[in-house]
Design a protein around this motif. Structure first.
Motif, PDB file in Angstrom:
ATOM      1  N   GLU A  39       0.823  -1.211   0.000  1.00 11.85           N
ATOM      2  CA  GLU A  39       0.000   0.000   0.000  1.00 11.85           C
ATOM      3  C   GLU A  39       0.855   1.258   0.000  1.00 11.85           C
ATOM      4  O   GLU A  39       0.541   2.239  -0.684  1.00 11.85           O
ATOM      5  CB  GLU A  39      -0.916   0.008   1.217  1.00 11.85           C
ATOM      6  N   GLN A  72       2.198   1.689  -3.490  1.00 13.38           N
ATOM      7  CA  GLN A  72       1.122   2.083  -4.390  1.00 13.38           C
ATOM      8  C   GLN A  72       0.748   3.555  -4.197  1.00 13.38           C
ATOM      9  O   GLN A  72       0.564   4.293  -5.177  1.00 13.38           O
ATOM     10  CB  GLN A  72      -0.103   1.203  -4.156  1.00 13.38           C
ATOM     11  N   ARG A  73       0.644   4.009  -2.941  1.00  6.52           N
ATOM     12  CA  ARG A  73       0.303   5.411  -2.711  1.00  6.52           C
ATOM     13  C   ARG A  73       1.414   6.324  -3.240  1.00  6.52           C
ATOM     14  O   ARG A  73       1.145   7.382  -3.805  1.00  6.52           O
ATOM     15  CB  ARG A  73       0.060   5.650  -1.223  1.00  6.52           C
ATOM     16  N   VAL A  90       0.079   1.387 -11.083  1.00  8.88           N
ATOM     17  CA  VAL A  90      -0.867   1.654 -10.000  1.00  8.88           C
ATOM     18  C   VAL A  90      -2.119   0.801 -10.212  1.00  8.88           C
ATOM     19  O   VAL A  90      -2.739   0.848 -11.275  1.00  8.88           O
ATOM     20  CB  VAL A  90      -1.263   3.140  -9.950  1.00  8.88           C
ATOM     21  N   GLU A 105      -7.614  -0.465  -7.707  1.00  5.79           N
ATOM     22  CA  GLU A 105      -8.113  -0.471  -6.334  1.00  5.79           C
ATOM     23  C   GLU A 105      -7.435   0.611  -5.482  1.00  5.79           C
ATOM     24  O   GLU A 105      -8.026   1.110  -4.521  1.00  5.79           O
ATOM     25  CB  GLU A 105      -7.889  -1.843  -5.698  1.00  5.79           C
ATOM     26  N   THR A 106      -6.204   0.969  -5.833  1.00  6.59           N
ATOM     27  CA  THR A 106      -5.510   2.036  -5.105  1.00  6.59           C
ATOM     28  C   THR A 106      -6.217   3.373  -5.308  1.00  6.59           C
ATOM     29  O   THR A 106      -6.401   4.146  -4.361  1.00  6.59           O
ATOM     30  CB  THR A 106      -4.052   2.134  -5.582  1.00  6.59           C
ATOM     31  N   GLU A 147      -9.574   3.349  -3.376  1.00  7.32           N
ATOM     32  CA  GLU A 147      -9.412   3.593  -1.942  1.00  7.32           C
ATOM     33  C   GLU A 147      -9.101   5.065  -1.672  1.00  7.32           C
ATOM     34  O   GLU A 147      -9.591   5.648  -0.700  1.00  7.32           O
ATOM     35  CB  GLU A 147      -8.299   2.701  -1.386  1.00  7.32           C
TER      36      GLU A 147
END
Length: 398
Positions: free
Chosen positions: A39, A42-43, A113, A116-117, A120
């Protein structure tokens, strides 16, 4: 038959292989909620895609911790967003970039990316906004006196701020991006004005390189909203972290900051024209742009230059400062009305920019806009205070 069996075995193994390549181990815990290594990465990639300035690894960590704290409050309130509402919000998010969700998803995938990232990211932003409005909306009462006071203070008194900066923009087309980013990281470490000027003369793609990248005094409100706090956070001599822009990297060094007794009001929208000239990166293209600069005095003159060509060759926009692409906004920051720039490129085209007007919204019709701004500021204050309370009460490790 053996070949078919072998291929089937490989295909069945792919999902497991892909999953093993991704690190889902915990990196941070916020009470009983976990942020994984995957996560965080990804961010960081999402922020990089959004061309967010600053230390993206640090910012990704801070944002995801805040997201877990916000989720704690949302869970306590029993609030969630339906899949249908989330899909609509994602569609709207993509539309703000003039893209369909499918197009946006393709761009995400090209930059590593997961969709789903983004989901969210949007889910948390929308859920927290709605929660703050529902919890504190009745506590915010904007009066006519508040609006009068805001209108009276805007651009007057000692709260007008001007900055004295030096600038560098390094060309960073895809094939040279790694080299440009490495050089930008090196430049960002300097605190010497003389050294920064030397870097500007040697590497900057802007005409200001001839003056060591030095700019004159400019209102901080000329700069994109997302850069203003970054710039004002600098001490004299300090340089921003590398700021990603389209096909380039920007850096600014602080040389001075001052308060002025009578500053222009911050613009509510900026009107500008963008005329596309073939030949980016060529002497012929630069020469054509230089010739055009001698022939135009106001934005309306560009209609004559575009006559007989495809309508897409000339765009004229009036946008809120926060909605202008960052590389365009940086160029517009140093322009006065009727001045031009041709430092930005799009594909094989030079973007010939002309500032048409900065609209400050002095009319009475802006009272609603001022009221909305004040309401947002006060709700933001409540949100920040709540987040600090949540942070103080939580156990954060990692």
């Amino acid at each position: 038959m053996r070949l078919a069996t072998f291929l089937l075995t490989i295909l069945l193994a792919l999902p497991a292989a892909i999953a093993s390549a991704q690190n889902f181990s915990p990196a941070i815990t916020v009470d009983d909620k976990v942020v994984t290594v995957f996560e965080l990465e990804q961010r960081r990639k999402l922020l990089e895609l959004f061309r967010t300035p600053g230390d993206l690894t640090k910012l990704a960590r801070e944002q995801l911790i805040d997201d877990r704290l916000k989720q704690i409050a949302l869970d306590r309130a029993g609030l969630s967003i339906t899949p249908e509402a989330l899909a609509n919000e994602v569609d709207a998010f993509a539309a703000r970039a003039n893209l369909s969700t499918d197009q946006f998803t393709t761009i995400l995938a090209q930059n590593g990316v997961a969709f789903e990232t983004l989901q969210e990211f949007v889910r948390m932003g929308v859920s927290w906004r709605d929660y703050i409005r529902s919890r504190y909306g009745n506590a915010v009462n904007i009066t006519a006196a508040d609006i009068d006071r805001a209108l009276g203070q805007s651009g007057t008194g000692a709260d007008g701020i001007e900055v004295l900066l030096s600038e560098i923009i390094l060309p960073a087309p895809p094939q040279r991006a790694a080299q440009a980013n490495a050089l930008a990281s090196q430049i960002s470490q300097t605190t010497s004005q003389a050294q920064f000027s030397s870097f500007a003369r040697q590497y900057s793609a802007l005409p200001s390189r001839n003056n060591g990248g030095r700019l004159g005094w400019l209102p901080i409100s000329n700069y994109p909203p997302q850069l203003q706090s970054l710039i004002l956070g600098l001490s004299p001599g300090e340089v921003t972290a590398p700021i990603g822009i389209t096909n380039g990297v920007a850096l600014f060094q602080m040389r001075g900051v001052r308060e002025v007794a009578s500053a222009p009001k911050p613009p509510t929208s900026i009107e500008y024209a963008a005329y596309y000239i073939p030949g980016a990166g060529t002497e012929a293209g630069r020469a054509a742009a230089a010739r055009l600069a001698l022939d135009v005095d106001v934005c309306d003159d560009l209609y004559g230059a575009a006559r007989g060509q495809s309508p897409e060759v000339l765009e004229r926009n009036a946008r809120a400062p926060s909605e202008i692409p960052q590389d365009i906004a940086i160029e517009l920051a140093r322009l006065d009305r009727g001045e031009v720039s041709y430092n930005v490129t799009r594909g094989d085209n030079i973007v010939f920019l002309m500032l048409c007007n900065r609209v400050t919204g002095d009319g009475g019709g802006d009272r609603d806009a001022v009221a909305n701004r004040l309401r947002s500021q006060r709700l933001s204050g409540y949100a920040d205070a709540l987040l600090e309370d949540l942070r103080a009460a939580a156990q954060i490790n990692g």
